[in-house]
Design a protein around this motif. Sequence first.
Motif, PDB file in Angstrom:
ATOM      1  N   HIS A   8      35.475  30.332  15.657  1.00  0.00           N
ATOM      2  CA  HIS A   8      34.716  31.370  15.902  1.00  0.00           C
ATOM      3  C   HIS A   8      33.271  31.086  15.661  1.00  0.00           C
ATOM      4  O   HIS A   8      32.798  30.818  14.211  1.00  0.00           O
ATOM      5  CB  HIS A   8      35.090  32.483  14.828  1.00  0.00           C
TER       6      HIS A   8
ATOM      7  N   HIS B 235      36.144  43.024  16.859  1.00  0.00           N
ATOM      8  CA  HIS B 235      35.123  43.351  15.477  1.00  0.00           C
ATOM      9  C   HIS B 235      35.422  44.772  15.130  1.00  0.00           C
ATOM     10  O   HIS B 235      34.695  45.554  15.832  1.00  0.00           O
ATOM     11  CB  HIS B 235      33.721  43.115  15.854  1.00  0.00           C
TER      12      HIS B 235
ATOM     13  N   CYS C  34      26.967  31.750  12.074  1.00  0.00           N
ATOM     14  CA  CYS C  34      25.796  32.328  12.938  1.00  0.00           C
ATOM     15  C   CYS C  34      24.482  32.084  11.964  1.00  0.00           C
ATOM     16  O   CYS C  34      24.094  33.075  11.099  1.00  0.00           O
ATOM     17  CB  CYS C  34      26.272  33.946  13.233  1.00  0.00           C
TER      18      CYS C  34
ATOM     19  N   GLY D 198      24.538  37.309  10.213  1.00  0.00           N
ATOM     20  CA  GLY D 198      25.162  36.212  10.416  1.00  0.00           C
ATOM     21  C   GLY D 198      24.750  35.344   9.222  1.00  0.00           C
ATOM     22  O   GLY D 198      23.655  35.275   8.535  1.00  0.00           O
TER      23      GLY D 198
HETATM   24  O1  URP Z   1      27.074  38.915  11.076  1.00  0.00           O
HETATM   25  C1  URP Z   1      27.981  38.309  11.984  1.00  0.00           C
HETATM   26  N1  URP Z   1      29.279  38.490  11.724  1.00  0.00           N
HETATM   27  N2  URP Z   1      27.134  37.862  12.964  1.00  0.00           N
HETATM   28  C2  URP Z   1      27.672  37.419  14.014  1.00  0.00           C
HETATM   29  C3  URP Z   1      28.388  38.155  15.110  1.00  0.00           C
HETATM   30  C4  URP Z   1      29.650  38.679  14.859  1.00  0.00           C
HETATM   31  O2  URP Z   1      29.765  40.105  14.904  1.00  0.00           O
HETATM   32  O3  URP Z   1      30.547  37.885  14.860  1.00  0.00           O
END
Ligand code: URP
Length: 465
Positions: free
Chosen positions: A63, A187, A321, A342
Amino acid sequence: MRILIRGGTVGTETGSSAADVLIDGETIVALLDPAHTGSFAGLADRSIDATGKYVIPGGIDVHTHLDMPFGGTFSADDFETGTRAAAWGGTTSLIDFAVQPKGSSLRETLDTWHAKAGGKASIDYGFHMIISDVNEQTLKEMDVLVGEGVTSFKMFMAYPGVFYATDGEILQAMERAAGSGATIMMHAENGIAIDVLVAQALASGHTDPGWHGRTRPPELEGEATARAIRLAQVTGAPLYIVHLSAQQALQAVTEARDAGRNVFAETCPQYLYLSQDDLDAPDFEGAKYVCSPPVRPKEHQAHLWRGLRTNDLSIVSTDHCPFCFKEQKELGRGDFSKIPNGMPGIEHRVDLLHQGVVNGELSLARWVEVNSTTPARMFGLYPRKGTIAPGSDADIVVYDPALRHVLSAETHHMAVDYSAYEGREVQGGPAVVMSRGETLVSDGEWHGQAGRGRFLPRGECQYLR
Ligand code: URP
Ligand code: ZN
Ligand code: ZN
Protein backbone atom coordinates in the motif's frame (compact mmCIF):
# COMPACT_ATOMS: atom_id res chain seq x y z
CA MET A 1 26.93 -15.08 -10.74
CA ARG A 2 26.44 -17.50 -7.80
CA ILE A 3 26.25 -16.04 -4.30
CA LEU A 4 26.30 -17.95 -1.02
CA ILE A 5 24.83 -16.35 2.11
CA ARG A 6 26.54 -18.17 4.98
CA GLY A 7 26.21 -18.46 8.72
CA GLY A 8 22.79 -16.83 9.17
CA THR A 9 19.47 -17.88 10.64
CA VAL A 10 16.94 -18.25 7.85
CA GLY A 11 13.58 -16.90 8.95
CA THR A 12 10.38 -17.80 7.15
CA GLU A 13 6.70 -17.74 8.09
CA THR A 14 7.03 -21.26 9.50
CA GLY A 15 10.00 -20.68 11.79
CA SER A 16 13.73 -20.21 11.75
CA SER A 17 16.76 -22.45 11.40
CA ALA A 18 20.46 -22.26 10.66
CA ALA A 19 20.86 -22.57 6.90
CA ASP A 20 23.01 -21.22 4.09
CA VAL A 21 21.33 -19.84 0.98
CA LEU A 22 22.68 -20.40 -2.51
CA ILE A 23 21.62 -17.95 -5.22
CA ASP A 24 22.18 -18.41 -8.94
CA GLY A 25 21.54 -15.25 -10.95
CA GLU A 26 18.15 -13.89 -9.92
CA THR A 27 16.93 -17.02 -8.16
CA ILE A 28 17.37 -18.93 -4.92
CA VAL A 29 18.54 -22.43 -5.87
CA ALA A 30 19.20 -24.17 -2.55
CA LEU A 31 18.99 -23.99 1.23
CA LEU A 32 21.95 -25.86 2.62
CA ASP A 33 22.60 -27.49 5.96
CA PRO A 34 25.61 -25.49 7.23
CA ALA A 35 27.30 -28.75 8.27
CA HIS A 36 27.46 -29.74 4.61
CA THR A 37 27.82 -26.38 2.86
CA GLY A 38 31.58 -26.86 2.50
CA SER A 39 31.24 -29.07 -0.53
CA PHE A 40 29.12 -26.40 -2.28
CA ALA A 41 31.23 -23.41 -1.27
CA GLY A 42 33.41 -23.72 -4.34
CA LEU A 43 30.37 -23.27 -6.55
CA ALA A 44 29.89 -19.69 -5.40
CA ASP A 45 31.55 -16.66 -7.00
CA ARG A 46 31.00 -14.61 -3.87
CA SER A 47 29.85 -15.19 -0.33
CA ILE A 48 28.12 -12.96 2.21
CA ASP A 49 28.75 -13.50 5.91
CA ALA A 50 25.43 -13.48 7.78
CA THR A 51 26.77 -14.68 11.13
CA GLY A 52 24.54 -13.44 13.98
CA LYS A 53 21.94 -12.17 11.52
CA TYR A 54 18.56 -13.23 10.16
CA VAL A 55 18.21 -14.08 6.49
CA ILE A 56 14.60 -13.20 5.61
CA PRO A 57 12.54 -12.68 2.46
CA GLY A 58 12.50 -9.05 1.30
CA GLY A 59 9.62 -6.97 2.63
CA ILE A 60 6.55 -6.39 0.49
CA ASP A 61 4.68 -3.14 1.03
CA VAL A 62 1.25 -3.55 -0.55
CA HIS A 63 0.00 0.00 0.00
CA THR A 64 1.94 2.99 -1.32
CA HIS A 65 1.15 6.27 -3.07
CA LEU A 66 4.17 7.39 -5.10
CA ASP A 67 3.90 10.44 -7.33
CA MET A 68 0.23 10.68 -6.47
CA PRO A 69 -1.86 13.79 -7.24
CA PHE A 70 -3.89 14.89 -4.22
CA GLY A 71 -5.60 18.19 -3.39
CA GLY A 72 -3.63 20.27 -5.92
CA THR A 73 -0.24 18.80 -4.99
CA PHE A 74 1.71 15.52 -5.43
CA SER A 75 3.02 13.07 -2.86
CA ALA A 76 6.67 13.96 -2.23
CA ASP A 77 8.26 10.64 -3.24
CA ASP A 78 8.20 9.51 -6.85
CA PHE A 79 9.08 5.99 -8.01
CA GLU A 80 12.80 6.75 -7.90
CA THR A 81 13.07 8.20 -4.40
CA GLY A 82 10.26 6.07 -2.96
CA THR A 83 11.55 2.68 -4.13
CA ARG A 84 15.10 3.61 -3.08
CA ALA A 85 13.92 4.53 0.42
CA ALA A 86 11.90 1.30 0.55
CA ALA A 87 14.99 -0.75 -0.27
CA TRP A 88 17.08 1.04 2.37
CA GLY A 89 14.48 -0.16 4.85
CA GLY A 90 14.40 -3.80 3.67
CA THR A 91 11.40 -3.66 1.33
CA THR A 92 12.07 -5.23 -2.07
CA SER A 93 8.62 -5.16 -3.69
CA LEU A 94 5.71 -2.80 -3.47
CA ILE A 95 2.22 -2.42 -4.85
CA ASP A 96 1.26 1.15 -5.62
CA PHE A 97 -2.18 2.61 -6.30
CA ALA A 98 -2.96 3.93 -9.77
CA VAL A 99 -5.65 6.59 -9.36
CA GLN A 100 -8.44 6.88 -11.94
CA PRO A 101 -9.35 10.56 -12.37
CA LYS A 102 -13.08 11.10 -12.87
CA GLY A 103 -13.81 11.02 -16.62
CA SER A 104 -10.75 8.87 -17.43
CA SER A 105 -10.60 5.23 -18.40
CA LEU A 106 -8.81 2.57 -16.39
CA ARG A 107 -6.67 1.93 -19.50
CA GLU A 108 -5.35 5.51 -19.60
CA THR A 109 -4.80 5.45 -15.85
CA LEU A 110 -2.82 2.23 -15.90
CA ASP A 111 -0.69 3.48 -18.79
CA THR A 112 0.03 6.66 -16.82
CA TRP A 113 1.21 4.65 -13.81
CA HIS A 114 3.39 2.38 -15.97
CA ALA A 115 5.02 5.54 -17.32
CA LYS A 116 5.56 6.94 -13.83
CA ALA A 117 7.28 3.78 -12.58
CA GLY A 118 9.16 2.52 -15.66
CA GLY A 119 12.76 3.74 -15.76
CA LYS A 120 12.57 4.97 -12.17
CA ALA A 121 11.83 2.07 -9.83
CA SER A 122 14.78 0.25 -8.29
CA ILE A 123 12.66 -2.57 -6.81
CA ASP A 124 9.88 -4.66 -8.36
CA TYR A 125 6.39 -3.20 -8.29
CA GLY A 126 2.78 -3.98 -9.05
CA PHE A 127 -0.34 -1.84 -9.19
CA HIS A 128 -3.77 -1.78 -7.63
CA MET A 129 -6.35 0.42 -9.36
CA ILE A 130 -8.38 3.08 -7.52
CA ILE A 131 -11.84 3.31 -9.10
CA SER A 132 -13.35 6.76 -8.71
CA ASP A 133 -15.75 6.68 -11.67
CA VAL A 134 -18.03 3.65 -11.77
CA ASN A 135 -19.74 3.32 -15.15
CA GLU A 136 -20.31 0.64 -17.81
CA GLN A 137 -16.89 1.18 -19.39
CA THR A 138 -15.04 1.09 -16.06
CA LEU A 139 -16.79 -2.11 -15.06
CA LYS A 140 -15.80 -3.80 -18.34
CA GLU A 141 -12.23 -2.55 -18.07
CA MET A 142 -11.88 -4.18 -14.65
CA ASP A 143 -11.79 -7.57 -16.38
CA VAL A 144 -9.16 -6.36 -18.88
CA LEU A 145 -6.93 -5.18 -16.04
CA VAL A 146 -7.22 -8.50 -14.24
CA GLY A 147 -5.89 -10.08 -17.45
CA GLU A 148 -2.90 -7.71 -17.25
CA GLY A 149 -2.07 -8.64 -13.67
CA VAL A 150 -3.86 -5.82 -11.87
CA THR A 151 -6.13 -7.95 -9.74
CA SER A 152 -7.23 -5.58 -6.96
CA PHE A 153 -9.39 -2.45 -7.02
CA LYS A 154 -9.69 0.12 -4.26
CA MET A 155 -12.91 1.99 -3.58
CA PHE A 156 -13.75 4.75 -1.11
CA MET A 157 -16.66 5.13 1.27
CA ALA A 158 -14.96 8.44 2.27
CA TYR A 159 -14.10 11.70 0.46
CA PRO A 160 -17.50 12.64 -1.07
CA GLY A 161 -17.02 14.56 -4.32
CA VAL A 162 -13.52 13.17 -4.84
CA PHE A 163 -13.17 9.38 -4.66
CA TYR A 164 -16.43 8.53 -2.89
CA ALA A 165 -18.55 5.71 -4.33
CA THR A 166 -22.17 5.07 -3.37
CA ASP A 167 -23.19 1.72 -1.95
CA GLY A 168 -24.84 0.96 -5.31
CA GLU A 169 -21.61 1.68 -7.20
CA ILE A 170 -19.63 -0.42 -4.76
CA LEU A 171 -22.10 -3.25 -5.21
CA GLN A 172 -21.69 -3.15 -9.00
CA ALA A 173 -17.89 -3.20 -8.81
CA MET A 174 -18.02 -6.04 -6.30
CA GLU A 175 -20.28 -8.06 -8.62
CA ARG A 176 -17.72 -7.57 -11.38
CA ALA A 177 -14.85 -8.57 -9.10
CA ALA A 178 -16.71 -11.67 -7.97
CA GLY A 179 -16.90 -12.74 -11.61
CA SER A 180 -13.22 -12.20 -12.44
CA GLY A 181 -11.39 -13.29 -9.29
CA ALA A 182 -10.42 -9.74 -8.34
CA THR A 183 -10.29 -8.37 -4.79
CA ILE A 184 -12.09 -5.20 -3.73
CA MET A 185 -10.03 -3.08 -1.34
CA MET A 186 -12.03 -0.68 0.78
CA HIS A 187 -11.32 2.65 2.42
CA ALA A 188 -14.01 2.18 5.04
CA GLU A 189 -15.06 5.43 6.70
CA ASN A 190 -18.54 6.95 6.49
CA GLY A 191 -17.55 10.02 4.48
CA ILE A 192 -21.04 11.54 4.30
CA ALA A 193 -21.38 11.69 8.09
CA ILE A 194 -17.75 12.79 8.50
CA ASP A 195 -18.23 15.77 6.16
CA VAL A 196 -21.08 17.01 8.37
CA LEU A 197 -18.91 16.70 11.50
CA VAL A 198 -16.07 18.55 9.75
CA ALA A 199 -18.37 21.41 8.70
CA GLN A 200 -19.77 21.66 12.24
CA ALA A 201 -16.28 21.75 13.79
CA LEU A 202 -15.05 24.46 11.41
CA ALA A 203 -18.23 26.51 12.00
CA SER A 204 -17.47 26.35 15.73
CA GLY A 205 -13.97 27.69 15.14
CA HIS A 206 -12.11 24.39 15.60
CA THR A 207 -9.39 24.59 12.94
CA ASP A 208 -6.40 22.74 14.52
CA PRO A 209 -5.08 19.38 13.20
CA GLY A 210 -6.37 17.54 16.29
CA TRP A 211 -9.89 18.07 14.96
CA HIS A 212 -9.07 15.86 12.00
CA GLY A 213 -9.20 12.97 14.48
CA ARG A 214 -12.22 14.20 16.42
CA THR A 215 -14.36 14.58 13.28
CA ARG A 216 -13.59 11.05 12.06
CA PRO A 217 -14.71 8.98 15.06
CA PRO A 218 -13.84 5.26 15.21
CA GLU A 219 -17.54 4.34 15.21
CA LEU A 220 -17.81 5.66 11.64
CA GLU A 221 -14.94 3.41 10.58
CA GLY A 222 -16.61 0.47 12.32
CA GLU A 223 -19.95 1.22 10.65
CA ALA A 224 -18.45 1.52 7.16
CA THR A 225 -16.37 -1.64 7.63
CA ALA A 226 -19.46 -3.63 8.63
CA ARG A 227 -21.39 -2.20 5.66
CA ALA A 228 -18.60 -3.11 3.23
CA ILE A 229 -18.56 -6.64 4.64
CA ARG A 230 -22.33 -6.95 4.06
CA LEU A 231 -22.01 -5.72 0.47
CA ALA A 232 -19.22 -8.22 -0.16
CA GLN A 233 -21.32 -10.98 1.36
CA VAL A 234 -24.22 -10.20 -0.98
CA THR A 235 -22.00 -10.20 -4.06
CA GLY A 236 -19.48 -12.92 -3.17
CA ALA A 237 -16.48 -10.64 -3.81
CA PRO A 238 -13.32 -11.00 -1.71
CA LEU A 239 -12.88 -7.92 0.47
CA TYR A 240 -9.67 -6.41 1.82
CA ILE A 241 -10.04 -3.53 4.29
CA VAL A 242 -7.14 -1.09 3.90
CA HIS A 243 -5.46 0.90 6.67
CA LEU A 244 -7.68 -0.38 9.48
CA SER A 245 -7.16 1.79 12.54
CA ALA A 246 -10.05 1.32 14.99
CA GLN A 247 -11.02 -1.41 17.38
CA GLN A 248 -14.64 -1.17 16.11
CA ALA A 249 -13.54 -1.95 12.56
CA LEU A 250 -11.37 -4.82 13.76
CA GLN A 251 -14.35 -6.30 15.57
CA ALA A 252 -16.39 -6.29 12.34
CA VAL A 253 -13.53 -7.98 10.45
CA THR A 254 -13.04 -10.56 13.22
CA GLU A 255 -16.73 -11.50 13.14
CA ALA A 256 -16.67 -11.90 9.36
CA ARG A 257 -13.54 -14.05 9.48
CA ASP A 258 -14.99 -16.18 12.28
CA ALA A 259 -17.97 -16.74 9.98
CA GLY A 260 -15.56 -18.01 7.30
CA ARG A 261 -15.91 -15.12 4.86
CA ASN A 262 -13.25 -13.96 2.38
CA VAL A 263 -12.62 -10.79 4.38
CA PHE A 264 -9.10 -9.60 5.12
CA ALA A 265 -7.55 -6.47 6.62
CA GLU A 266 -4.28 -4.62 7.00
CA THR A 267 -3.14 -2.04 9.49
CA CYS A 268 -0.17 0.36 9.30
CA PRO A 269 2.71 1.29 11.63
CA GLN A 270 1.18 4.72 12.33
CA TYR A 271 -1.84 3.06 13.95
CA LEU A 272 0.39 0.79 16.03
CA TYR A 273 2.72 3.53 17.29
CA LEU A 274 1.10 6.98 16.93
CA SER A 275 -2.08 8.42 18.44
CA GLN A 276 -4.46 11.35 18.82
CA ASP A 277 -1.84 12.83 21.20
CA ASP A 278 0.45 13.32 18.18
CA LEU A 279 -2.36 14.97 16.19
CA ASP A 280 -2.84 17.33 19.15
CA ALA A 281 0.82 18.50 19.07
CA PRO A 282 0.92 22.32 19.35
CA ASP A 283 1.95 24.91 16.71
CA PHE A 284 0.39 23.01 13.81
CA GLU A 285 2.96 20.17 14.35
CA GLY A 286 -0.02 17.78 14.52
CA ALA A 287 -0.43 18.24 10.74
CA LYS A 288 2.51 15.82 10.31
CA TYR A 289 0.27 13.01 11.55
CA VAL A 290 -2.84 13.79 9.49
CA CYS A 291 -3.93 10.73 7.53
CA SER A 292 -7.26 8.99 7.04
CA PRO A 293 -8.50 7.10 8.92
CA PRO A 294 -6.83 9.18 11.63
CA VAL A 295 -4.39 7.92 14.22
CA ARG A 296 -6.59 6.92 17.16
CA PRO A 297 -6.58 7.32 20.94
CA LYS A 298 -3.83 5.06 22.33
CA GLU A 299 -6.16 2.36 23.65
CA HIS A 300 -6.80 1.11 20.09
CA GLN A 301 -3.17 0.06 19.69
CA ALA A 302 -3.34 -3.03 21.94
CA HIS A 303 -6.35 -4.27 19.94
CA LEU A 304 -4.40 -3.92 16.69
CA TRP A 305 -1.37 -5.82 18.00
CA ARG A 306 -3.75 -8.54 19.21
CA GLY A 307 -5.40 -8.62 15.77
CA LEU A 308 -1.99 -9.10 14.16
CA ARG A 309 -1.26 -12.05 16.44
CA THR A 310 -4.61 -13.72 15.75
CA ASN A 311 -4.46 -13.08 11.99
CA ASP A 312 -7.64 -10.98 12.03
CA LEU A 313 -5.18 -8.40 10.71
CA SER A 314 -3.16 -10.17 8.04
CA ILE A 315 -0.70 -7.53 6.83
CA VAL A 316 1.09 -4.36 7.88
CA SER A 317 1.51 -1.96 4.96
CA THR A 318 2.64 1.66 5.17
CA ASP A 319 0.01 3.65 3.23
CA HIS A 320 3.12 5.71 2.43
CA CYS A 321 1.72 9.00 1.17
CA PRO A 322 4.28 11.66 2.07
CA PHE A 323 3.65 15.39 2.00
CA CYS A 324 6.31 17.83 3.16
CA PHE A 325 5.48 19.89 6.23
CA LYS A 326 6.59 23.06 4.49
CA GLU A 327 4.31 24.15 1.65
CA GLN A 328 2.27 20.92 1.54
CA LYS A 329 0.94 20.19 5.05
CA GLU A 330 0.95 23.98 5.52
CA LEU A 331 -1.87 24.25 2.96
CA GLY A 332 -4.14 23.42 5.91
CA ARG A 333 -3.04 26.11 8.38
CA GLY A 334 -6.25 27.62 9.69
CA ASP A 335 -8.42 24.78 8.30
CA PHE A 336 -7.52 21.19 9.24
CA SER A 337 -9.72 19.84 6.42
CA LYS A 338 -7.27 21.28 3.86
CA ILE A 339 -4.21 19.45 5.23
CA PRO A 340 -3.16 16.86 2.61
CA ASN A 341 -3.98 13.43 4.03
CA GLY A 342 -1.10 11.02 4.31
CA MET A 343 2.12 10.18 6.10
CA PRO A 344 5.61 8.95 5.19
CA GLY A 345 6.77 5.50 6.33
CA ILE A 346 7.94 3.31 3.43
CA GLU A 347 11.46 3.11 4.85
CA HIS A 348 10.57 2.15 8.42
CA ARG A 349 7.91 -0.57 8.20
CA VAL A 350 10.28 -3.55 8.55
CA ASP A 351 12.14 -2.02 11.50
CA LEU A 352 8.99 -0.85 13.30
CA LEU A 353 7.55 -4.34 12.97
CA HIS A 354 10.78 -5.89 14.19
CA GLN A 355 10.45 -3.58 17.18
CA GLY A 356 7.18 -5.44 17.77
CA VAL A 357 9.24 -8.64 18.02
CA VAL A 358 11.67 -6.95 20.43
CA ASN A 359 8.72 -5.71 22.52
CA GLY A 360 7.18 -9.20 22.67
CA GLU A 361 4.14 -8.32 20.53
CA LEU A 362 5.00 -10.65 17.60
CA SER A 363 7.00 -13.84 17.12
CA LEU A 364 9.86 -13.88 14.64
CA ALA A 365 7.84 -16.09 12.26
CA ARG A 366 4.82 -13.79 12.46
CA TRP A 367 7.07 -10.80 11.70
CA VAL A 368 8.19 -12.48 8.47
CA GLU A 369 4.63 -13.50 7.67
CA VAL A 370 3.00 -10.05 8.01
CA ASN A 371 5.99 -8.33 6.41
CA SER A 372 6.40 -10.52 3.37
CA THR A 373 4.71 -13.91 3.04
CA THR A 374 1.09 -12.90 3.53
CA PRO A 375 1.43 -9.81 1.30
CA ALA A 376 2.72 -12.10 -1.46
CA ARG A 377 -0.10 -14.61 -1.02
CA MET A 378 -2.82 -12.00 -0.56
CA PHE A 379 -1.95 -10.31 -3.85
CA GLY A 380 -1.02 -13.28 -6.04
CA LEU A 381 2.78 -13.13 -5.96
CA TYR A 382 3.65 -16.27 -4.00
CA PRO A 383 6.00 -18.21 -4.19
CA ARG A 384 7.89 -15.98 -6.62
CA LYS A 385 8.00 -13.45 -3.78
CA GLY A 386 7.49 -13.73 -0.02
CA THR A 387 9.64 -16.67 0.98
CA ILE A 388 13.13 -18.15 0.94
CA ALA A 389 12.84 -21.33 -1.07
CA PRO A 390 14.40 -22.87 -4.18
CA GLY A 391 12.82 -21.29 -7.25
CA SER A 392 11.84 -18.02 -5.54
CA ASP A 393 13.28 -14.69 -6.58
CA ALA A 394 16.41 -13.92 -4.57
CA ASP A 395 14.81 -10.97 -2.77
CA ILE A 396 16.63 -11.31 0.52
CA VAL A 397 17.38 -9.15 3.52
CA VAL A 398 20.26 -9.98 5.84
CA TYR A 399 18.84 -8.40 8.97
CA ASP A 400 20.93 -7.47 11.99
CA PRO A 401 18.68 -7.81 15.06
CA ALA A 402 21.21 -6.13 17.32
CA LEU A 403 21.68 -2.89 15.36
CA ARG A 404 20.25 0.14 17.13
CA HIS A 405 19.37 3.30 15.26
CA VAL A 406 17.35 6.46 15.67
CA LEU A 407 14.72 7.36 13.08
CA SER A 408 15.10 10.92 11.85
CA ALA A 409 14.56 13.18 8.85
CA GLU A 410 18.30 13.93 9.09
CA THR A 411 19.16 10.38 8.08
CA HIS A 412 16.18 8.89 6.24
CA HIS A 413 16.10 8.51 2.46
CA MET A 414 12.50 9.55 1.80
CA ALA A 415 12.06 12.85 -0.04
CA VAL A 416 10.07 14.41 2.76
CA ASP A 417 11.18 17.07 5.23
CA TYR A 418 10.05 15.42 8.46
CA SER A 419 9.91 12.02 10.11
CA ALA A 420 6.71 10.85 11.77
CA TYR A 421 8.98 8.91 14.16
CA GLU A 422 11.60 11.64 14.80
CA GLY A 423 13.95 10.62 17.61
CA ARG A 424 12.47 7.14 18.12
CA GLU A 425 15.11 4.45 18.70
CA VAL A 426 14.52 1.06 17.10
CA GLN A 427 16.44 -2.17 17.48
CA GLY A 428 17.34 -4.03 14.29
CA GLY A 429 18.06 -3.00 10.74
CA PRO A 430 18.97 -4.38 7.31
CA ALA A 431 22.68 -5.04 6.77
CA VAL A 432 22.29 -6.29 3.18
CA VAL A 433 19.29 -5.91 0.88
CA MET A 434 19.11 -7.94 -2.33
CA SER A 435 16.57 -7.84 -5.13
CA ARG A 436 16.64 -10.73 -7.63
CA GLY A 437 20.19 -11.52 -6.61
CA GLU A 438 21.47 -7.95 -7.01
CA THR A 439 22.76 -6.16 -3.94
CA LEU A 440 20.95 -2.85 -3.50
CA VAL A 441 22.24 -1.95 -0.04
CA SER A 442 25.21 -3.26 1.91
CA ASP A 443 27.19 -1.82 4.81
CA GLY A 444 25.43 1.52 4.56
CA GLU A 445 26.11 1.99 0.82
CA TRP A 446 23.58 2.24 -2.02
CA HIS A 447 24.39 0.01 -5.03
CA GLY A 448 20.98 -0.01 -6.73
CA GLN A 449 19.97 1.56 -10.02
CA ALA A 450 16.87 3.50 -10.93
CA GLY A 451 14.94 1.62 -13.61
CA ARG A 452 16.06 -1.92 -12.73
CA GLY A 453 12.73 -2.65 -11.00
CA ARG A 454 10.24 -4.69 -13.00
CA PHE A 455 6.47 -4.64 -13.19
CA LEU A 456 4.90 -7.60 -11.37
CA PRO A 457 1.75 -8.94 -13.02
CA ARG A 458 -0.23 -10.62 -10.23
CA GLY A 459 -2.65 -13.52 -9.91
CA GLU A 460 -5.70 -13.62 -7.70
CA CYS A 461 -5.70 -13.70 -3.90
CA GLN A 462 -4.30 -17.04 -2.74
CA TYR A 463 -6.41 -17.28 0.41
CA LEU A 464 -9.87 -17.62 -1.12
CA ARG A 465 -12.14 -20.36 0.17
O1 URP B 1 -4.50 9.64 4.45
C1 URP B 1 -4.28 8.78 3.63
N1 URP B 1 -4.48 7.52 3.96
N2 URP B 1 -3.84 9.12 2.41
C2 URP B 1 -3.66 8.26 1.32
C3 URP B 1 -4.92 7.96 0.59
C4 URP B 1 -5.67 6.81 1.19
O2 URP B 1 -6.83 6.97 1.55
O3 URP B 1 -5.11 5.72 1.31
ZN1 ZN C 1 -7.60 5.07 1.84
ZN1 ZN D 1 -3.59 4.78 0.92
